[in-house]
Design a protein around this motif. Structure first.
Motif, PDB file in Angstrom:
ATOM      1  N   ALA A   1       0.834  -1.212   0.000  1.00 52.79           N
ATOM      2  CA  ALA A   1       0.000   0.000   0.000  1.00 52.79           C
ATOM      3  C   ALA A   1       0.864   1.257   0.000  1.00 52.79           C
TER       4      ALA A   1
ATOM      5  N   ILE B   1       0.987   4.088  -2.971  1.00 48.41           N
ATOM      6  CA  ILE B   1       0.721   5.499  -2.645  1.00 48.41           C
ATOM      7  C   ILE B   1       1.882   6.375  -3.089  1.00 48.41           C
TER       8      ILE B   1
ATOM      9  N   PHE C   1       1.524   9.413  -5.853  1.00 48.00           N
ATOM     10  CA  PHE C   1       1.593  10.816  -5.448  1.00 48.00           C
ATOM     11  C   PHE C   1       2.986  11.431  -5.577  1.00 48.00           C
TER      12      PHE C   1
END
Length: 368
Positions: free
Chosen positions: A234, A238, A242
């Motif tokens: 995860a 992420i 980003f």
């Protein structure tokens, strides 16, 4: 079931109590994805070049100015003689020399052609080829600007479209590969080390003869790493979205499920490694050397599998990373669904079952 829950709880305590394990589990993946994502690139920026201008006329000055104002090249120095080219390359600073012929502008006007020699340092072939392509593209653009009012009766105008990666960002290629390597190495290595530690201390045999069945002992050792590796996956997704602006065209839920499947496959491979490792050091060496090189070289991460010799193409099919990279690129860049990647998913599931069956059989044999 109560004993099994207590066993899993004990494993979590062991992991969180060991600061080195926590660093490997959480610190290394974040550091690696940041390092690889920013450092590994096949793009060029501010490459130092040298100019050998025999003509020194208006046309060469325009071309040199166009090149120098781009973000791709930085003109490090001007040289006067061809004999200086070799010494310039030997410094290691200059990656290419642009050699304009004498009477460049006159030849261009009179004979409709002029010669610009691109001499590149091919100690890094990929960079040399990229530099050559960039310079050729800039020259073609310059010629179009100069001849925009000239019309030719027949023209062939090729139009190139880069599907799924229009800006040709190398991070789109490297992030899925790095994500695969991190999950593979961390999951397999930590599992094999954890179980080998029990064997090295002599407590594995005690666990195997405990009221818990051998299968539950193995699952209990692995379960905490499944949970922690999911957190790792995860975090990597992420960061890729980003920090590196990686698109996720497909379903995030499907990407998560496929990541969990690959994590379980890697953990199963770690269990298999532990069956042939008597010590933690042996498990670590097998995990690093036995998994890292095949994962990097034979997964299609850097080198296309289709370009490899046939025997290596066949061997690549037993590398779990190959199938996961196809899945990740398909979901993140192409936006495909399960109907397109079900074969790769079945291969990973089959590998997981195969690794687990062999591992459990080996530990059962030891019990007898």
């Amino acid at each position: 079931m109560k004993k099994f829950k207590g066993f899993i709880k004990k494993e979590f305590y062991h992991i969180f109590r060991d600061k080195r394990s926590l660093f490997i589990l959480f610190g290394m993946p974040i550091a690696q994805i940041m390092l690889f994502g920013f450092a590994i690139t096949n793009e060029i920026n501010n490459v130092d070049i040298a100019i050998l201008d025999h003509a020194k006329d208006a046309t060469t000055k325009e071309i040199i100015n166009k090149i120098s104002t781009s973000s791709y090249f930085s003109i490090h120095q001007f040289i006067e003689n061809e004999s200086d080219i070799e010494s310039v390359f030997k410094t290691g600073k200059i990656k290419a020399v642009l050699n304009f012929e004498k009477d460049f502008s006159k030849n261009l006007i009179k004979e409709n052609q002029a010669t610009l020699q691109i001499i590149a340092d091919a100690t890094d072939p990929n960079t040399a080829n990229t530099i050559s392509n960039y310079v050729n593209a800039m020259l073609l653009n310059y010629l179009k600007e100069q001849n925009k009012d000239i019309k030719i009766a027949y023209q062939i105008m090729p139009q190139t479209r880069m599907v799924y990666n229009p800006e040709l960002k190398s991070v789109y290629m490297f992030v899925p590969g790095v994500m695969t390597i991190i999950l593979m190495l961390v999951s397999a290595m930590m599992t094999s080390i954890s179980i080998s530690k029990e064997k090295e201390l002599g407590t594995m045999e005690i666990l195997l003869v405990s009221p818990l069945k051998p299968f539950l002992v193995i699952v209990g050792k692995v379960f905490p790493y499944i949970f922690l590796s999911i957190i790792n996956a995860a975090v990597i997704i992420i960061l890729s979205m980003f920090v590196f602006k990686m698109p996720v065209q497909g379903s995030l839920f499907l990407l998560g499920l496929e990541s969990v499947l690959f994590i379980i496959t890697s953990l199963s491979l770690g269990i298999l490694i532990s069956t042939i490792s008597a010590t933690q050091q042996t498990a670590m060496m097998i995990s690093l050397m036995g998994l890292m090189l095949p994962t990097i070289l034979l997964s299609g991460f850097i080198f296309p599998i289709s370009s490899m010799p046939l025997p290596l193409q066949i061997i690549s099919n037993i590398i779990p990373a190959k199938w996961f990279i196809i899945i990740v690129k398909g979901i993140m860049l192409k936006g495909v669904g399960l109907s397109f990647i079900w074969k790769e998913t079945l291969v990973l599931f089959g590998m997981t079952v195969f690794y687990m069956v062999i591992s459990v059989k080996k530990y059962n044999i030891r019990l007898e």
